[in-house]
Design an enzyme around this catalytic site. Structure first.
Site, PDB file in Angstrom:
ATOM      1  CB  CYS A 106      62.067 -69.478 -39.601  1.00  0.00           C
ATOM      2  SG  CYS A 106      61.158 -68.688 -38.275  1.00  0.00           S
ATOM      3  NE  ARG A 148      70.729 -87.710 -39.918  1.00  0.00           N
ATOM      4  CZ  ARG A 148      71.676 -88.650 -39.898  1.00  0.00           C
ATOM      5  NH1 ARG A 148      72.213 -89.038 -38.762  1.00  0.00           N
ATOM      6  NH2 ARG A 148      72.089 -89.201 -41.027  1.00  0.00           N
ATOM      7  CB  SER A 149      71.770 -79.056 -37.666  1.00  0.00           C
ATOM      8  OG  SER A 149      70.734 -78.376 -38.363  1.00  0.00           O
ATOM      9  CG  ASP A 172      75.068 -85.758 -39.716  1.00  0.00           C
ATOM     10  OD1 ASP A 172      75.758 -84.831 -40.174  1.00  0.00           O
ATOM     11  OD2 ASP A 172      74.738 -85.823 -38.525  1.00  0.00           O
ATOM     12  CB  ILE A 173      79.782 -86.561 -40.503  1.00  0.00           C
ATOM     13  CG1 ILE A 173      79.858 -85.110 -40.966  1.00  0.00           C
ATOM     14  CG2 ILE A 173      81.174 -87.185 -40.461  1.00  0.00           C
ATOM     15  CD1 ILE A 173      80.602 -84.201 -40.024  1.00  0.00           C
TER      16      ILE A 173
END
Length: 321
Positions: free
Chosen positions: A144, A179-180, A202-203
């Site tokens: 979603c 970037r989950s 990302d980290i």
């Protein structure tokens, strides 16, 4: 006067909510969506209450079920079997480990309004857009929030309607700062599959999603880079942020003049005064569009379960286009 135009999620979501309301009114029975809350996060409860209110407004029945996390799998399986339930969602994190990924795949594809089960995630990453190729009457369900960002970019005309479907971001460089597995990575894949060069920040690293020179690949490929986060921000025509921390702020001095900026985090990743000096278009949050996509997915799954054709904007069943 600032040259930046700010768009709010409430205004963007209205046309989708109106369409869902008309579509629901044309169905033979009321769609039912079950939400499972198995954590004590007050933000999750707030989101659940907000979802319930939004569903009531469009004629959808929302059934929030609070369960112990150790009982969640059984509760999901029961809802999978219940013909009176048309859609299922879960408020994550539950365990905050890889077990959450297992729970995502416990939800039946027939009822997965969030698009997080293995079937939909596999199809998304492999740029498979239909469940019934080559008939192509049943579109896959897309997560979603990533879908909400896509719809926002379409609304802002970042997508080029002069190009063929599936290629309309060709020529765009997009930085996604997150970037989950739930939002950032799926979003990067969706945008790359639509033709963009995506710099996923990302980290500690930046990786690139793209479909190659001239979009030679059917689906995106993933490439390691030596870019820094600052490099990615400088290169981007569109910057999309989702860092869940009030302490993180984009250094707007790095951004191109006229950039498009979208924030999907509950935290404010852009200082409003700073981004309005750099951006042409700015969307500070996406929540209401996300809920509209959840409802849209529910209607689609209801139609699939009842083997009905799609619903037109006028509210009457019509053959899928």
């Amino acid at each position: 006067m600032s040259a930046c135009k700010t768009y709010l999620a409430a205004g963007i979501s209205k046309k989708f909510s109106d369409e869902v309301r008309r579509d629901v009114a044309a169905l033979p029975s009321q769609p039912v969506m079950v939400g499972f809350l198995a954590n004590t996060d007050p933000a999750a409860r707030t989101y659940a209450d907000w979802t319930a209110k939004a569903c009531e407004e469009v004629g959808v029945k929302f059934d929030l079920r609070v369960v112990e996390r150790t009982m969640l799998e059984d509760a999901i399986m029961t809802a999978n079997r219940d013909k009176g339930v048309h859609g299922i969602m879960v408020y994550y994190p539950v365990f905050g480990t890889s077990q959450d990924g297992y729970l995502q795949s416990c939800v039946s594809p027939a009822k997965d309004v969030e698009g997080l089960c293995h079937t939909y995630r596999y199809n998304m990453y492999h740029n498979i857009r239909f469940l019934d190729e080559p008939t192509n009457e049943k579109k896959c369900i897309i997560p979603c929030t990533p879908l909400a960002v896509v719809k926002i970019l379409e609304h802002l005309h970042v997508y080029n309607p002069m190009l063929p479907y599936g290629q309309r971001l060709y020529g765009k460089t997009i930085a996604v700062v997150n970037r989950s597995e739930v939002v950032g990575r799926p979003l990067a894949a969706l945008l790359a599959n639509d033709g963009a060069r995506v710099l996923s920040v990302d980290i500690g690293d930046v990786v690139e999603f793209h479909r190659g020179a001239g979009l030679e690949h059917k689906q995106h490929v993933l490439v390691e880079t030596k870019l820094t986060a600052a490099d990615a921000l400088r290169a981007a025509d569109v910057v999309i942020t989702g860092v869940p921390s009030e302490g993180y702020k984009v250094d707007c001095s790095l951004l191109k003049a006229g950039v498009v900026a979208v924030n999907f985090s509950s935290a404010k990743n852009f200082e409003a005064a700073d981004i309005k000096k750099r951006a042409a278009l700015y969307v500070p949050s996406v929540g209401k569009v996300t809920v509209a996509m959840l409802q849209r997915n529910l209607v689609r799954l209801y139609l699939y379960q009842h083997e009905m054709p799609s619903v037109s904007r006028a509210g009457s069943p019509v053959p899928n286009q």
